[in-house]
Scaffold this active site. Structure first.
Site, short mmCIF file in Angstrom:
data_model
loop_
_atom_site.label_atom_id
_atom_site.label_comp_id
_atom_site.label_asym_id
_atom_site.label_seq_id
_atom_site.Cartn_x
_atom_site.Cartn_y
_atom_site.Cartn_z
N HIS A 97 14.66 30.87 -38.74
CA HIS A 97 13.73 30.31 -37.77
C HIS A 97 14.33 29.08 -37.09
CE1 HIS A 97 12.72 27.94 -41.36
NE2 HIS A 97 12.21 27.02 -40.54
N HIS B 222 13.38 25.23 -35.01
CA HIS B 222 12.47 24.14 -34.67
C HIS B 222 13.03 23.46 -33.43
CE1 HIS B 222 10.06 23.87 -38.41
NE2 HIS B 222 11.15 24.37 -38.96
N TYR C 30 -10.74 4.75 -26.95
CA TYR C 30 -10.49 4.20 -25.62
C TYR C 30 -11.52 4.72 -24.61
CZ TYR C 30 -8.21 3.35 -21.12
OH TYR C 30 -7.95 2.97 -19.84
N GLN D 249 -14.73 2.68 -22.54
CA GLN D 249 -14.73 2.49 -21.10
C GLN D 249 -16.12 2.22 -20.56
OE1 GLN D 249 -11.83 2.38 -18.96
NE2 GLN D 249 -11.28 1.97 -21.08
#
Length: 140
Positions: A63, A65, A128, A132
């Site tokens: 495999h 990555h 965040y 607001q």
């Protein structure tokens, strides 16, 4: 000098990092030695050609990555298609012995994993956004 954590195009400023993992068909351990090196070089060249920033790359026996950054106009599915399709052609061309091990011209499993990573956590973004409205009402 500190490297910036974001990139930009004419239309966007972004920090989109993707971790892709895909495996060989039947998890055959064919990505050894020169085959693995050919694969690494092919992935590096494709990233350069398509404007992806390669952050990390590791090839295991069965495999791969790949951790890269790409502009928002490029869907992760397109990135996977480009990387898997082009590398399969390259490996079958440069290592014809793979055709004996992986019949029917299929090097990769049809599926893959993709996960995204940015510079901040999803919890930070949620805080965040929630802040607001409070900030706006407070007159800041």
């Amino acid at each position: 000098m500190r490297k910036k954590s974001w990139r930009s195009t004419r239309a966007a400023v972004y920090s989109l990092n993707y971790h892709f993992v895909w495996s060989t068909k039947y998890r055959r351990k064919v990505l050894r030695e020169s085959v693995g090196e050919t694969l690494k070089e092919a992935i590096k060249a494709l990233c350069l050609e398509h404007g992806y920033e390669l952050i990390a790359l590791e090839v295991m026996e069965d495999h791969v990555h790949v951790f890269l950054s790409a502009p928002p106009k490029v869907a992760p599915s397109i990135i996977a298609k480009v990387l898997k399709g082009s590398t399969a052609r390259t490996l079958f061309t440069k290592h014809p012995e793979l055709k004996k091990i992986l019949r029917n011209g299929h090097l990769w499993n049809p599926s893959y994993y993709v996960g995204s990573a940015g510079q901040v956590s999803s919890e930070t973004i949620q805080r965040y956004i929630k802040g607001q409205k409070t900030k706006e009402e407070g007159g800041d």
